[in-house]
Design a protein around this motif. Structure first.
Motif, PDB file in Angstrom:
ATOM      1  N   SER A  70       0.848  -1.183   0.000  1.00 29.52           N
ATOM      2  CA  SER A  70       0.000   0.000   0.000  1.00 29.52           C
ATOM      3  C   SER A  70       0.884   1.234   0.000  1.00 29.52           C
ATOM      4  N   ALA A  71       0.724   2.067  -1.012  1.00 29.19           N
ATOM      5  CA  ALA A  71       1.501   3.298  -1.085  1.00 29.19           C
ATOM      6  C   ALA A  71       0.679   4.326  -1.846  1.00 29.19           C
ATOM      7  N   ALA A  72       0.242   5.351  -1.151  1.00 35.74           N
ATOM      8  CA  ALA A  72      -0.535   6.391  -1.815  1.00 35.74           C
ATOM      9  C   ALA A  72       0.379   7.157  -2.767  1.00 35.74           C
ATOM     10  N   PRO A  73      -0.098   7.411  -3.988  1.00 32.05           N
ATOM     11  CA  PRO A  73       0.741   8.166  -4.930  1.00 32.05           C
ATOM     12  C   PRO A  73       1.082   9.545  -4.372  1.00 32.05           C
ATOM     13  N   ARG A  74       2.328   9.927  -4.518  1.00 34.48           N
ATOM     14  CA  ARG A  74       2.780  11.224  -4.002  1.00 34.48           C
ATOM     15  C   ARG A  74       3.372  12.103  -5.095  1.00 34.48           C
ATOM     16  N   ARG A  75       3.726  11.499  -6.229  1.00 33.25           N
ATOM     17  CA  ARG A  75       4.319  12.271  -7.342  1.00 33.25           C
ATOM     18  C   ARG A  75       3.278  12.275  -8.462  1.00 33.25           C
ATOM     19  N   ILE A  76       2.720  13.455  -8.704  1.00 31.77           N
ATOM     20  CA  ILE A  76       1.539  13.566  -9.563  1.00 31.77           C
ATOM     21  C   ILE A  76       1.882  14.421 -10.788  1.00 31.77           C
TER      22      ILE A  76
ATOM     23  N   ARG B 107      -0.896  19.984   3.224  1.00 26.24           N
ATOM     24  CA  ARG B 107      -0.149  18.804   2.806  1.00 26.24           C
ATOM     25  C   ARG B 107       0.686  19.018   1.536  1.00 26.24           C
ATOM     26  N   ARG B 108       0.904  20.268   1.200  1.00 30.72           N
ATOM     27  CA  ARG B 108       1.594  20.512  -0.072  1.00 30.72           C
ATOM     28  C   ARG B 108       3.002  19.910  -0.105  1.00 30.72           C
ATOM     29  N   ALA B 109       3.694  19.984   1.037  1.00 36.17           N
ATOM     30  CA  ALA B 109       5.087  19.509   1.070  1.00 36.17           C
ATOM     31  C   ALA B 109       5.192  18.000   0.877  1.00 36.17           C
ATOM     32  N   ALA B 110       4.088  17.290   1.079  1.00 31.97           N
ATOM     33  CA  ALA B 110       4.129  15.822   0.974  1.00 31.97           C
ATOM     34  C   ALA B 110       4.041  15.343  -0.476  1.00 31.97           C
ATOM     35  N   PHE B 111       3.793  16.265  -1.397  1.00 27.76           N
ATOM     36  CA  PHE B 111       3.583  15.881  -2.798  1.00 27.76           C
ATOM     37  C   PHE B 111       4.551  16.596  -3.725  1.00 27.76           C
ATOM     38  N   GLU B 112       4.867  15.920  -4.833  1.00 30.70           N
ATOM     39  CA  GLU B 112       5.582  16.555  -5.939  1.00 30.70           C
ATOM     40  C   GLU B 112       4.579  16.641  -7.089  1.00 30.70           C
ATOM     41  N   VAL B 113       4.296  17.839  -7.536  1.00 33.93           N
ATOM     42  CA  VAL B 113       3.258  18.044  -8.561  1.00 33.93           C
ATOM     43  C   VAL B 113       3.882  18.755  -9.757  1.00 33.93           C
ATOM     44  N   ASP B 114       3.600  18.252 -10.955  1.00 33.49           N
ATOM     45  CA  ASP B 114       4.164  18.847 -12.166  1.00 33.49           C
ATOM     46  C   ASP B 114       3.129  18.715 -13.281  1.00 33.49           C
ATOM     47  N   SER B 115       3.408  19.351 -14.407  1.00 32.97           N
ATOM     48  CA  SER B 115       2.539  19.196 -15.575  1.00 32.97           C
ATOM     49  C   SER B 115       3.385  19.232 -16.833  1.00 32.97           C
TER      50      SER B 115
ATOM     51  N   ALA C 283      -4.376  22.647 -13.808  1.00 32.02           N
ATOM     52  CA  ALA C 283      -4.579  21.538 -12.864  1.00 32.02           C
ATOM     53  C   ALA C 283      -3.467  21.527 -11.809  1.00 32.02           C
ATOM     54  N   GLU C 284      -2.238  21.773 -12.258  1.00 32.20           N
ATOM     55  CA  GLU C 284      -1.091  21.799 -11.317  1.00 32.20           C
ATOM     56  C   GLU C 284      -1.287  22.903 -10.270  1.00 32.20           C
ATOM     57  N   ILE C 285      -1.671  24.094 -10.735  1.00 30.88           N
ATOM     58  CA  ILE C 285      -1.860  25.236  -9.826  1.00 30.88           C
ATOM     59  C   ILE C 285      -3.006  24.961  -8.850  1.00 30.88           C
ATOM     60  N   ILE C 286      -4.108  24.461  -9.371  1.00 29.50           N
ATOM     61  CA  ILE C 286      -5.293  24.243  -8.526  1.00 29.50           C
ATOM     62  C   ILE C 286      -5.052  23.099  -7.547  1.00 29.50           C
ATOM     63  N   PHE C 287      -4.420  22.010  -8.023  1.00 34.00           N
ATOM     64  CA  PHE C 287      -4.164  20.880  -7.112  1.00 34.00           C
ATOM     65  C   PHE C 287      -3.200  21.307  -5.996  1.00 34.00           C
ATOM     66  N   ASN C 288      -2.183  22.091  -6.333  1.00 33.14           N
ATOM     67  CA  ASN C 288      -1.274  22.601  -5.301  1.00 33.14           C
ATOM     68  C   ASN C 288      -2.034  23.446  -4.279  1.00 33.14           C
ATOM     69  N   ALA C 289      -2.992  24.252  -4.752  1.00 29.79           N
ATOM     70  CA  ALA C 289      -3.768  25.096  -3.832  1.00 29.79           C
ATOM     71  C   ALA C 289      -4.638  24.232  -2.913  1.00 29.79           C
ATOM     72  N   VAL C 290      -5.194  23.158  -3.467  1.00 28.12           N
ATOM     73  CA  VAL C 290      -6.022  22.257  -2.645  1.00 28.12           C
ATOM     74  C   VAL C 290      -5.146  21.579  -1.580  1.00 28.12           C
ATOM     75  N   LEU C 291      -3.962  21.124  -2.003  1.00 30.30           N
ATOM     76  CA  LEU C 291      -3.039  20.509  -1.037  1.00 30.30           C
ATOM     77  C   LEU C 291      -2.661  21.504   0.052  1.00 30.30           C
ATOM     78  N   GLU C 292      -2.388  22.738  -0.376  1.00 29.27           N
ATOM     79  CA  GLU C 292      -2.022  23.801   0.571  1.00 29.27           C
ATOM     80  C   GLU C 292      -3.136  23.991   1.609  1.00 29.27           C
ATOM     81  N   ALA C 293      -4.375  23.982   1.134  1.00 35.04           N
ATOM     82  CA  ALA C 293      -5.519  24.175   2.032  1.00 35.04           C
ATOM     83  C   ALA C 293      -5.622  23.037   3.051  1.00 35.04           C
ATOM     84  N   HIS C 294      -5.128  21.846   2.650  1.00 35.98           N
ATOM     85  CA  HIS C 294      -5.115  20.694   3.567  1.00 35.98           C
ATOM     86  C   HIS C 294      -3.843  20.673   4.411  1.00 35.98           C
TER      87      HIS C 294
END
Ligand code: 4NP
Length: 173
Positions: free
Chosen positions: A15-21, A48-56, A35-46
């Motif tokens: 079990s490993a939740a995806p972290r690199r999106i 949890r932004r530092a736990a993910f690597e997000v790119d497009s 999508a990258e900007i909005i997903f980062n903002a959603v993570l920030e609101a939670h």
């Protein structure tokens, strides 16, 4: 199939939740950078932004090195988002190894990515953005706003807000 399960080298599911999106569209100047900007903002609101690597990135090379389309930046700004500095780049085969979850915005992007996949494991990383649309959504993919008027860009932002919220809920549990 759960996106939280992947095969370990020993063959047992781990079990490993995806972290690199990675969000993918055609030009990487409209839908996927949004999508990258909005997903980062959603993570920030939670918180949890530092736990993910997000790119497009985009499947095409026409806009490599460019900022997002000015019409998309304006729509994002109308909805309270700011560009984080991303410049367009093209999808590369190494992205299959570098990202846990590769999210094409439309069916054509998905077909193009799957044509480059070399294993079932690589194909399993590719999940359409529509997977996180609301059940009663009128769209089956994120529509390409490039040839549209201003309203098309607002529609894309609002669709991505819904999808990114649901994606974050899925990944954050
Ligand atoms: P995107 O939109 O794939 O959402 O970045 C497009 C950007 C550029 C083009 C098509 C779609 N183009 O044909 O240049």
């Amino acid at each position: 199939m759960s996106i939280h399960t992947k095969a370990s080298p020993g063959g047992q599911p781990e079990s490993a939740a995806p972290r690199r999106i990675l969000f993918v569209c055609l030009g990487n100047i409209c839908r996927s950078p949004a999508a990258e900007i909005i997903f980062n903002a959603v993570l920030e609101a939670h918180g949890r932004r530092a736990a993910f690597e997000v790119d497009s990135c985009g499947m095409g090379a026409w806009h490599v090195g460019q900022k997002p389309d000015a019409r998309m930046l304006a729509a994002l700004q109308r909805h309270g988002y700011r560009w984080g500095g991303h410049r367009a780049r093209q999808f590369r085969r190494a992205d299959f190894a570098d990202f846990d979850l590769i999210i094409p915005q439309d069916a054509s992007n998905r077909e193009d990515i799957l044509a480059l996949a070399r294993s079932a494991e690589e194909r399993a990383r590719v999940q359409p953005m529509s997977r996180w649309f609301l059940p009663d959504c009128r769209f089956t993919e994120v529509p390409d706003p490039y040839w549209d008027g201003e309203r098309g860009f607002d529609t894309v932002v609002e669709l991505l807000e819904e999808a990114c919220t649901r994606l974050a809920e899925d990944l954050l549990g």
